[in-house]
Design an enzyme around this catalytic site. Structure first.
Site, PDB file in Angstrom:
ATOM      1  N   HIS A  52       0.506  -1.482  -0.063  1.00 40.36           N
ATOM      2  CA  HIS A  52      -0.187  -0.114  -0.104  1.00 40.36           C
ATOM      3  C   HIS A  52       1.064   1.885   0.100  1.00 40.36           C
ATOM      4  CE1 HIS A  52      -4.179  -1.579   0.468  1.00 40.36           C
ATOM      5  NE2 HIS A  52      -3.427  -2.547   0.973  1.00 40.36           N
ATOM      6  N   ARG A  57       6.961  -6.931   3.164  1.00 36.46           N
ATOM      7  CA  ARG A  57       5.358  -6.797   2.871  1.00 36.46           C
ATOM      8  C   ARG A  57       5.542  -6.753   1.427  1.00 36.46           C
ATOM      9  NH1 ARG A  57      -0.075  -5.278   5.164  1.00 36.46           N
ATOM     10  NH2 ARG A  57      -0.378  -2.620   3.761  1.00 36.46           N
ATOM     11  N   ASP A  59      16.975 -11.676  -3.392  1.00 34.64           N
ATOM     12  CA  ASP A  59      18.455 -11.100  -4.085  1.00 34.64           C
ATOM     13  C   ASP A  59      18.494  -9.583  -3.354  1.00 34.64           C
ATOM     14  OD1 ASP A  59      17.573 -13.414  -5.905  1.00 34.64           O
ATOM     15  OD2 ASP A  59      17.331 -12.512  -7.761  1.00 34.64           O
ATOM     16  N   GLN A  74      -0.134 -13.219   5.860  1.00 34.84           N
ATOM     17  CA  GLN A  74      -1.407 -12.093   6.299  1.00 34.84           C
ATOM     18  C   GLN A  74      -2.600 -12.966   5.591  1.00 34.84           C
ATOM     19  OE1 GLN A  74       0.425  -7.805   5.218  1.00 34.84           O
ATOM     20  NE2 GLN A  74      -2.346  -8.047   5.677  1.00 34.84           N
ATOM     21  N   GLU A 132      -6.431 -12.387   6.366  1.00 37.85           N
ATOM     22  CA  GLU A 132      -7.204 -11.223   6.680  1.00 37.85           C
ATOM     23  C   GLU A 132      -8.586 -11.752   6.242  1.00 37.85           C
ATOM     24  OE1 GLU A 132      -4.933  -8.238   4.924  1.00 37.85           O
ATOM     25  OE2 GLU A 132      -4.035  -9.229   2.986  1.00 37.85           O
ATOM     26  N   ASP A 189      -7.934  -5.379   6.441  1.00 40.24           N
ATOM     27  CA  ASP A 189      -8.938  -6.278   5.667  1.00 40.24           C
ATOM     28  C   ASP A 189      -9.427  -7.572   6.197  1.00 40.24           C
ATOM     29  OD1 ASP A 189      -8.229  -5.447   2.796  1.00 40.24           O
ATOM     30  OD2 ASP A 189      -6.267  -5.868   4.301  1.00 40.24           O
TER      31      ASP A 189
HETATM   32  O1  LIG Z   1      -5.666  -5.352   6.682  1.00 36.62           O
HETATM   33  C1  LIG Z   1      -4.225  -4.613   7.227  1.00 36.62           C
HETATM   34  O2  LIG Z   1      -5.019  -4.212   8.661  1.00 36.62           O
HETATM   35  C2  LIG Z   1      -3.512  -4.567   6.546  1.00 36.62           C
HETATM   36  O3  LIG Z   1      -3.165  -5.174   6.125  1.00 36.62           O
HETATM   37  C3  LIG Z   1      -2.291  -3.637   7.427  1.00 36.62           C
HETATM   38  C4  LIG Z   1      -2.790  -2.125   6.802  1.00 36.62           C
HETATM   39  O4  LIG Z   1      -2.454  -2.742   5.662  1.00 36.62           O
HETATM   40  C5  LIG Z   1      -2.040  -1.816   6.806  1.00 36.62           C
HETATM   41  O5  LIG Z   1      -0.993  -0.455   5.607  1.00 36.62           O
HETATM   42  C6  LIG Z   1      -1.871  -0.172   7.653  1.00 36.62           C
HETATM   43  O6  LIG Z   1      -2.903   0.174   7.046  1.00 36.62           O
END
Ligand SMILES: O=C(O)C(=O)C[C@H](O)[C@@H](O)CO
Length: 256
Positions: free
Chosen positions: A50, A75, A89, A151, A153, A179
């Site tokens: 992000h 990430r 790498d 993750q 989510e 998420d």
């Molecule tokens: O779902 C989430 O919470 C994350 O994955 C973390 C966010 O992506 C992070 O950028 C905080 O806003």
């Protein structure tokens, strides 16, 4: 000439008694990374999902974090092997994969980090990761220091925790509250009882499956609660959030 392959102490300490306290970096600024690297955190999250970080940026962050206390956790933008290979790498050893929902997706993430025959990572003998060919037997040793964090989510991901955690090479599962709350139809409201109990239950099941449980929140109460519940690696703040809230407060203090 440096020929060592430093041990990944974050990976070694993931399930130790004390939680590993991290900090989330989204401003895409190696200066912020360098400042945070000197603060005493156990890990720093360098975000490609992000945040406006591309591969050269990640390399600058990794250099900025050198000499600090914290393991840089990158990430990757998606569970996709080409970017994973390139980030490894460049010398990242601990990766966080977004949006993993099944054992098959977990297997693909691990395979992207391993050389054949265990995986599909392409081989180059002249990368930052192997100190441009100076690390003896890098190809045989790399996996020992690589840490794979996934993750979960979505409700589908939470349902599959045991299957995901059972994949060899998975070191930890991180519950993304943002998420997950969106998946519940309540974006940003992860303290709603139904979502919060799913988060705590997810952490308990991750640990029961023998893997490390991770979390992030800018709210101290959230972090203290998941730490009390036994989560192993918790990011307790976000650089952009601190800058935004503190600059808001400064302007308010002087301009009303
Ligand atoms: O779902 C989430 O919470 C994350 O994955 C973390 C966010 O992506 C992070 O950028 C905080 O806003």
């Amino acid at each position: 000439m440096r020929t060592d392959l430093p041990a990944n102490s974050f990976k070694a300490r993931l399930q130790a008694d004390n939680p590993l306290i991290g900090f989330w970096l989204t401003t895409a600024s190696p200066v912020s990374t360098e400042i945070a690297a000197g603060a005493g955190f156990d890990w720093l999250l360098i975000d490609m999902e992000h945040s406006p970080n591309d591969l050269p940026d990640v390399t600058h962050h990794l250099r900025a974090a050198e000499g600090g206390t914290a393991e840089p956790v990158v990430r990757v933008p998606w569970n996709e092997p080409v970017m994973v290979k390139r980030v490894l790498d460049m010398g990242a050893r601990t990766l966080l994969f977004p949006y993993v929902q099944s054992a098959e997706e977990a297997r693909r993430a691990v395979e992207a980090t391993r050389y054949p025959p265990q995986g599909i990572r392409g081989l180059s003998g002249l990368t930052r990761a192997n100190r441009y060919g100076r690390v003896p037997d890098y190809f045989g040793r790399a996996a020992d220091e690589i840490c794979v964090l996934l993750q979960v989510e979505t409700r589908r991901g939470l349902d599959a925790i045991e299957e995901i955690a059972a994949i060899p090479g998975v070191d930890g599962l991180f519950i993304g509250p943002g998420d997950l709350s969106a998946d519940f139809g309540k974006a940003g409201k992860w303290r709603e009882p139904e979502i919060w109990s799913a988060i705590l239950d997810g952490g308990r099941r991750i640990k029961a499956a023998g893997k490390a449980a991770g979390f992030l929140s800018p709210a101290e109460a959230d972090c203290r609660d998941v730490i009390a519940a036994g989560f192993d690696f918790v990011a307790v703040g976000i650089d952009a959030g601190i800058l935004a809230r503190q600059t808001d407060a400064l302007v308010k203090a002087y301009k009303g």
